[in-house]
Design a protein around this motif. Structure first.
Motif, PDB file in Angstrom:
ATOM      1  N   THR A 161      23.931 -40.301  43.628  1.00  0.00           N
ATOM      2  CA  THR A 161      24.309 -38.916  44.314  1.00  0.00           C
ATOM      3  C   THR A 161      25.399 -39.180  45.143  1.00  0.00           C
ATOM      4  OG1 THR A 161      21.893 -38.448  44.470  1.00  0.00           O
ATOM      5  CG2 THR A 161      23.401 -37.401  45.917  1.00  0.00           C
ATOM      6  N   ILE A 199      17.696 -35.649  45.449  1.00  0.00           N
ATOM      7  CA  ILE A 199      19.321 -35.882  45.786  1.00  0.00           C
ATOM      8  C   ILE A 199      19.640 -37.029  46.575  1.00  0.00           C
ATOM      9  CG2 ILE A 199      19.647 -33.439  46.109  1.00  0.00           C
ATOM     10  CD1 ILE A 199      19.283 -33.671  49.162  1.00  0.00           C
ATOM     11  N   ILE A 258      25.560 -32.944  50.559  1.00  0.00           N
ATOM     12  CA  ILE A 258      24.160 -32.717  50.560  1.00  0.00           C
ATOM     13  C   ILE A 258      23.504 -31.869  51.929  1.00  0.00           C
ATOM     14  CG2 ILE A 258      22.133 -34.226  51.283  1.00  0.00           C
ATOM     15  CD1 ILE A 258      23.445 -36.676  49.988  1.00  0.00           C
ATOM     16  N   ARG A 301      22.298 -31.121  39.564  1.00  0.00           N
ATOM     17  CA  ARG A 301      22.538 -32.487  39.395  1.00  0.00           C
ATOM     18  C   ARG A 301      23.711 -32.910  39.200  1.00  0.00           C
ATOM     19  NH1 ARG A 301      17.426 -31.543  36.601  1.00  0.00           N
ATOM     20  NH2 ARG A 301      15.636 -32.281  37.902  1.00  0.00           N
ATOM     21  N   ILE A 315      14.412 -30.507  44.540  1.00  0.00           N
ATOM     22  CA  ILE A 315      15.800 -30.693  44.752  1.00  0.00           C
ATOM     23  C   ILE A 315      15.963 -31.592  45.702  1.00  0.00           C
ATOM     24  CG2 ILE A 315      17.877 -29.524  45.617  1.00  0.00           C
ATOM     25  CD1 ILE A 315      17.320 -27.133  44.542  1.00  0.00           C
ATOM     26  N   PHE A 322      26.264 -33.317  41.953  1.00  0.00           N
ATOM     27  CA  PHE A 322      25.979 -34.570  42.770  1.00  0.00           C
ATOM     28  C   PHE A 322      26.226 -36.062  41.962  1.00  0.00           C
ATOM     29  CE2 PHE A 322      23.736 -31.510  45.387  1.00  0.00           C
ATOM     30  CZ  PHE A 322      24.158 -31.771  46.319  1.00  0.00           C
TER      31      PHE A 322
END
Length: 943
Positions: free
Chosen positions: A415, A410, A421, A360, A406, A363
Motif C-alpha cells: 500500500t 489498505i 490513506i 486497490r 477496505i 494504492f
C-alpha cells in the motif's frame, strides 16, 4: 436541383421508439406533405440572407423562441386543413412538463406542428451541417432542443435526443479542449461537451421533476445512452487489448455521455424486487384477464429492457473507474454514487467488487523503488481517491462489510502510505465511524512522520465522535485529548477554521470552542470576523454544556445562546449597512431561534413530568397544568414545522449535509411531540389540531436518509421499545419517569449541526411581476367613482363575483441564482394566500363603518408560504417550466370569490428540483403582492 429531404425528416419518428400509427399519421398529414413539397421545390422560397444574418436568427431561436404547445394546438385546430391559427398569438403559451404533448389525438393535422415547425427544424439541421464553426453548430442544435421542449411534441423530443447521442457517439471530430485551455482561445468549442450539455438540458426541461417525468422518453433515452456508452467502452477495451482498430476516443466524448446518463437517473424508478413483480390474479373474466396479461407482458418487457440498460451502464461506469484520465474517473464515480444512492443496496451489491478493485489499484506501489516514482504514485493516488470519495461514502453507508473490507486491506506492505490513506478513511468515517475507530492506531502510525497530514487525522478523530452516544464515555475523552494536543501543530488559519467547522458538524463542541478561543480569535482580521468568532465560541460553549450535563445544563447555557443571538443580530445590521460584505445571517438567526425555543420547551416538559411524577395522577379538568400538557405536543409539532420551513426557505442554497441536518432536527421535534402525547395521554385525548393531524399522517416519522446518525438511531429505539407500550393503562408516575429518562439522552446525544451555519452567504433574488389576465380582469382606474383603499398600496385588478380568477407571475431566473443553487431545477412553483383586506368604498359612501365586522376570506394555500403559523403544503399548487434564457410565465388560478370587496394575494415563489423537492426563492416583498377587487360594477355593461 431540388433539395433532398433527409431520411430523418421523411420518417420523423424512426428510431425514436414511437408507435407505428404515429408514423402513418405524420406521413399522411396534409400539412406535413405540404412541408415536404416545399422542401423539394425547385423554385426559391426564401430570402437571400448572408451567413451572419442566418447565424443571428439561429441565436434568436435558440434563446428566445417559444413554440406553441402541441396539446393546445391539436385541440384548437381540430384537423381542419385550412383553419390555421396565427402562430404569433400562440408563441407565448406556457408549456408544461414533457408529458403534455402526449395527449394529442392521433389523426389530427396541425399546420404549425406538422408543417411550420418541421420546416424550421429541417432548416436548423441543415445550418448545423454546413456551419463554419463548432460554436455555430451548437447554437443550431440548441435551437432544435428549444423547439422540442417548448412545444412538448414527443416525436421532436425523441428525435433531438437521438441526434445528440449520435453526435456524441459517431462524430469523428477531434476534441481540442486542451488546446483551447492552453492558448485561451474562447472561439474554439468542443462539439462533444456542447452536445452533452444540451442533452442534459433537454432531459431536465422535458421531464421537469421525478414524479411528473415522461417515463417512456426517459426509458428510451436511458437505453440509447447506455448503448452508446457501452459501444465506446468496448472500443476502448479492444483497442487496449490490441483486438480492434485503434480509435481515438475523446475524453469529452465519454464524460459527456456519463453526465447525460447521470441526469437521467434522477427520473428513473428504482428497480422492482421479485416480490413486487408478480403476475395478475386469475379471478377476473377471460377478456379482462387477457388484457391484464398483455399489459403485464409489456410491462415486464419494458422492465427487462430498463434492467439490462441499467446493468450495462453501471458495469461500464465501474470499468471506467480505472481509466487513466481523472475527468472520466470523476464523472463515472459521480454517476455511480448517485445511482447507488437512488437504487439501493440491492442494485449496488453486484458492483462492489469492481469498486474495490479500482480502490486497490490506486494504492499499488510502483514496480521501481525510486523516490520520484513513489512521490508521483502518491500524488496520483491522492487525486484518484479524491475523485472516488463520493461512491466510497455511499457504499460505506449502505454496507458496513464494505467499509470493513477496505479498512482491513489498505494497511499492508503493497500500500502507498501517507495522505491517500487518510482521504480513504475520511470518506468512510462519516458513514461508518465505528469501523474506522478500530483502525485509529494504524492511521496514527501511517502519518506520524508527516506533520502536514495531521489535519486530516484530526478530522478523522472528530468523525469518530459519532460512533458514541455520549461525550462522557472514556473513548470520547481520550479522542478529545489527542485532538487538542495535535492542534498545536496546525498554524494555518484557514485549516483551523475548517477544523472548527468540522467539529461543529460532528458534535465536538468542546473542541470547536477550544479552536475559536485559543487559535482563531487572536487572528481575526476585521470586526465582522471577530464578532463571528465570538458568537461561534459562545454557541460552542453552550452546546458543550448541554452535551455534558443534559437537561439540567439548559439554564446555564441559555445566556450563552442569547449572547450568540445578539452578536449575530449585530452582524446582520453591519451586513445590511455594508453591502460589500455580501453576507446574510438570516439562516443563522432562524436556526438559533429554533434551538432556543426547543430548549425552553424541554425545560417545560421536564417540569411537567416532575409534577406528574410527584402527584402520580393526571391533571384535573380546566386546570392550567392540563392546558400546558395539551399544548406541549402542539408546540413541538409547530417547532418541527419551523425547521421544515427553514429547510424549504434556505435548502436550495446550502449543501446536502445542511439539508439532512434540518430534516433530522425536524424529526427530533416530531418524536418529542409524539412522546409528549403518550406521556400526557389524559390531556391529549381530546380534539386534535390541524397541525397534529398533518404530522400524524405525513408518512414516516424520520427521514430514511438520516438513519446512520446517532440521534436518529436513538429515537428509533425509543419509539420501538418505550413509546409503543405507553398508554392510559400505565401509571402516570411511570410514564413521567420514562419521559424524563428519555429526555436527557436525547439532549446529550450528538446534535446534527448544519454546516451552513459557517456560510453566511446572501441568497440571490429573482424578479417577479404579478398581473391579471387581460381577457378576464380590468384595472381599477377604468371605473369611475370607485376608490381604491388597499392597505399595502399594491396593484389592483378587478374581477366579477363568482368567476374563476387567473393571474400570471412572470419574471426571470438569473444566471447568478442558478450558479448559487446547489440542486438542478427546471420548474418554478408558487404557493398563495388570499385574505380579505376591506370593503369597496365609492364616492357616495362614508368610509369607516361599512367594513366593520366583515368576515375574512382565505383561499387555498393559506399559511403555506413562510410557515409562521406552522402549516406546510406537501406540494405546491402552481407550477410552470423555465425557459432556456431563465424566463417563466406561471399561471396562478384562484378559487371563485362571491363576496364583493378587496382581497390581498400574497405569493410565495419557489422552484421544484429534479427529485421533486420544493424550495423557496426570495423576491422583493412588493413584487409578490397583488390586490383583487371583486365587484360587479366594472362588468355590469357586459352583463
Amino acid at each position: 436541383a431540388p433539395a433532398v429531404v433527409p431520411p430523418s425528416v421523411q420518417t420523423m419518428t424512426e428510431g425514436s421508439g414511437a408507435d407505428e400509427p404515429n408514423k402513418d399519421w405524420m406521413a399522411t398529414s396534409p400539412s406535413y406533405q405540404r412541408a415536404v413539397r416545399l422542401m423539394q421545390c425547385r423554385q426559391a422560397h426564401s430570402f437571400q440572407l448572408t451567413y451572419a444574418d442566418r447565424l443571428h436568427l439561429v441565436r434568436m431561436v435558440s434563446s428566445c423562441f417559444v413554440a406553441p404547445a402541441a396539446e393546445s394546438l391539436m385541440a384548437n385546430e381540430g384537423g381542419e386543413d385550412g383553419a390555421e391559427e396565427d402562430p404569433v398569438d400562440q408563441t407565448e403559451v406556457a408549456s408544461g412538463t414533457g408529458s403534455d404533448g402526449q395527449a394529442a389525438t392521433e389523426g389530427q393535422d396541425s399546420p404549425i406542428i406538422d408543417g411550420a415547425l418541421v420546416h424550421l427544424r429541417l432548416a436548423l439541421q441543415t445550418f448545423a451541417i454546413g456551419s463554419l464553426s463548432v460554436c455555430d453548430a451548437s447554437f443550431a442544435r440548441r435551437a432544435l432542443g428549444n423547439i422540442a421542449i417548448t412545444s412538448g411534441h414527443v416525436p421532436f423530443v425523441e428525435e433531438t435526443a437521438q441526434s445528440l447521442v449520435s453526435m456524441m457517439t459517431e462524430c469523428r471530430n477531434l476534441c481540442r479542449c486542451n488546446e483551447r485551455s492552453a492558448v485561451g482561445d474562447s472561439r474554439m468549442a468542443c462539439s462533444y461537451a456542447s452536445s452533452g450539455e444540451q442533452l442534459c438540458d433537454l432531459i431536465f426541461r422535458h421531464n421537469g421533476s421525478r414524479h411528473y417525468a415522461d417515463e417512456s422518453f426517459s426509458l428510451q433515452a436511458f437505453i440509447l445512452i447506455s448503448g452508446a456508452l457501452d459501444h465506446l467502452t468496448k472500443s476502448i477495451v479492444k483497442s487496449e487489448n490490441g483486438k480492434g482498430e485503434p480509435r481515438a476516443t475523446s475524453i469529452c466524448q465519454i464524460s459527456s455521455l456519463l453526465g447525460a446518463a447521470k441526469s437521467l437517473i434522477y427520473f428513473l424508478k428504482p428497480p422492482k424486487s421479485q416480490s413486487e413483480s408478480g403476475s395478475t390474479d386469475g379471478n377476473s373474466p377471460n377478456d379482462i384477464e387477457a388484457m391484464e396479461t398483455n399489459e403485464a407482458e409489456v410491462s415486464d418487457a419494458s422492465q427487462g429492457n430498463e434492467d439490462e440498460a441499467r446493468d450495462s451502464l453501471l458495469r461500464n461506469s465501474v470499468l471506467l473507474l480505472d481509466h487513466p484520465d481523472l475527468t472520466i474517473v470523476r464523472e463515472a464515480a459521480s454517476l455511480l454514487s448517485l445511482a447507488f444512492a437512488y437504487f439501493g443496496l440491492e442494485c449496488s451489491g453486484s458492483y462492489v467488487s469492481g469498486v474495490l478493485s479500482a480502490i486497490r489499484c490506486c494504492f499499488q506501489r510502483p514496480s521501481s523503488g525510486s523516490s520520484g516514482d513513489n512521490e508521483s504514485a502518491r500524488a496520483m493516488c491522492k487525486k484518484r481517491m479524491t475523485a472516488l470519495q463520493g461512491v466510497i461514502s455511499v457504499l460505506s453507508r449502505q454496507s458496513s462489510a464494505f467499509a470493513n473490507t477496505i479498512m482491513s486491506n489498505i494497511f499492508n506492505e503493497d500500500t502507498t502510505p501517507g495522505e491517500p490513506i487518510l482521504y480513504l478513511a475520511s470518506s468512510i468515517a462519516l458513514s461508518q465511524p465505528r469501523i474506522v475507530a478500530k483502525y485509529l492506531a494504524f492511521l496514527y502510525l501511517a502519518v506520524e512522520e508527516n506533520a502536514d497530514q495531521e489535519k486530516h487525522l484530526i478530522a478523522i478523530y472528530m468523525s469518530c465522535r459519532l460512533a458514541h452516544y455520549f461525550s462522557s464515555e472514556e473513548r470520547v475523552k481520550s479522542l478529545r485529548q489527542r485532538i487538542i494536543s495535535q492542534l498545536e501543530d496546525v498554524a494555518d488559519p484557514w485549516t483551523l477554521f475548517q477544523l472548527a467547522r468540522h467539529a461543529f458538524c460532528t458534535a465536538n463542541f468542546g473542541i470547536a470552542e477550544e479552536i475559536m478561543a485559543t487559535h482563531l480569535l487572536r487572528r481575526a482580521t476585521s470586526e465582522h470576523t471577530h464578532l463571528f468568532y465570538v458568537a461561534t465560541r459562545l454557541l460552542a460553549q453552550a452546546e458543550h454544556i448541554i452535551s455534558e450535563m443534559g437537561a439540567i445544563g439548559i439554564p446555564q447555557s441559555l445566556p450563552s445562546f442569547q449572547s450568540t443571538k445578539s452578536h449575530l443580530r449585530s452582524l446582520q445590521r453591519l451586513a445590511m449597512s455594508d453591502h460589500s460584505t455580501r453576507s446574510d445571517f438570516s439562516f443563522q438567526l432562524e436556526l438559533l431561534g429554533c434551538r432556543i425555543d426547543f430548549l425552553n420547551l424541554c425545560v417545560t416538559l421536564r417540569g411537567l413530568c416532575g409534577e406528574m411524577r410527584l402527584v402520580n395522577a393526571g391533571p384535573g379538568r380546566a386546570t392550567r397544568t392540563r392546558l400546558h400538557q395539551r399544548n406541549m405536543m402542539h408546540c413541538f409539532y409547530l417547532l418541527a414545522s419551523r425547521y421544515a420551513a427553514t429547510y424549504r426557505r434556505y435548502g436550495l442554497f446550502h449543501c446536502q449535509q445542511s439539508r439532512t441536518s434540518l430534516r433530522t432536527l425536524s424529526s427530533l421535534c416530531r418524536f418529542l411531540a409524539r412522546a409528549s402525547a403518550k406521556t400526557f395521554v389524559e390531556a391529549s385525548n381530546g380534539q386534535k389540531s390541524h397541525i397534529h393531524e398533518f404530522h400524524e399522517t405525513d408518512g414516516a416519522m424520520w427521514p430514511e436518509g438520516d438513519a446512520s446518525h446517532p440521534i436518529t438511531r436513538m429515537i428509533s429505539k425509543f419509539s420501538d421499545s418505550v413509546l409503543w407500550s405507553m398508554d392510559e393503562n400505565v401509571e402516570p408516575n411511570v410514564r413521567a419517569a420514562a419521559m424524563m429518562e428519555m429526555l436527557d439522552p436525547v439532549l446529550m446525544c450528538p446534535l446534527p449541526s448544519p454546516r451552513g451555519y459557517f456560510s453566511p452567504k446572501q441568497r440571490p433574488s429573482t424578479t417577479l411581476r404579478l398581473s391579471g389576465d387581460p381577457e378576464d380582469v380590468s384595472m381599477v382606474d377604468d371605473i369611475d367613482g370607485l376608490e381604491s383603499e388597499i392597505s399595502s398600496g399594491a396593484e389592483v385588478v378587478q374581477v366579477p363575483p363568482g368567476d374563476p380568477i387567473i393571474l400570471y407571475a412572470t419574471g426571470t431566473i438569473s444566471q447568478k441564482l442558478r450558479s448559487a443553487a446547489t440542486l438542478p431545477f427546471s420548474q418554478v412553483v408558487a404557493w398563495h394566500k388570499v385574505s380579505y383586506d376591506g370593503p369597496i368604498i365609492t364616492e357616495d359612501e362614508v368610509y369607516g363603518e361599512d367594513g366593520q365586522g366583515a368576515e375574512p376570506y382565505f383561499g387555498e394555500g393559506v399559511g403555506a408560504s413562510s410557515g409562521e403559523d406552522g402549516e406546510i403544503l406537501i406540494e405546491a399548487p402552481h407550477a410552470a417550466p423555465v425557459r432556456s434564457d431563465g424566463k417563466f410565465s406561471l399561471p396562478v388560478t384562484l378559487e371563485p370569490i362571491t363576496k364583493e370587496g378587496y382581497y390581498m394575494l400574497n405569493l410565495t415563489f419557489g422552484c421544484r428540483d429534479a427529485r421533486c423537492g420544493e424550495f423557496e426563492i426570495p423576491v422583493a416583498d412588493k413584487d409578490a403582492i397583488i390586490a383583487v377587487c371583486v365587484t360587479s360594477q366594472a362588468f355590469g355593461d357586459e352583463a
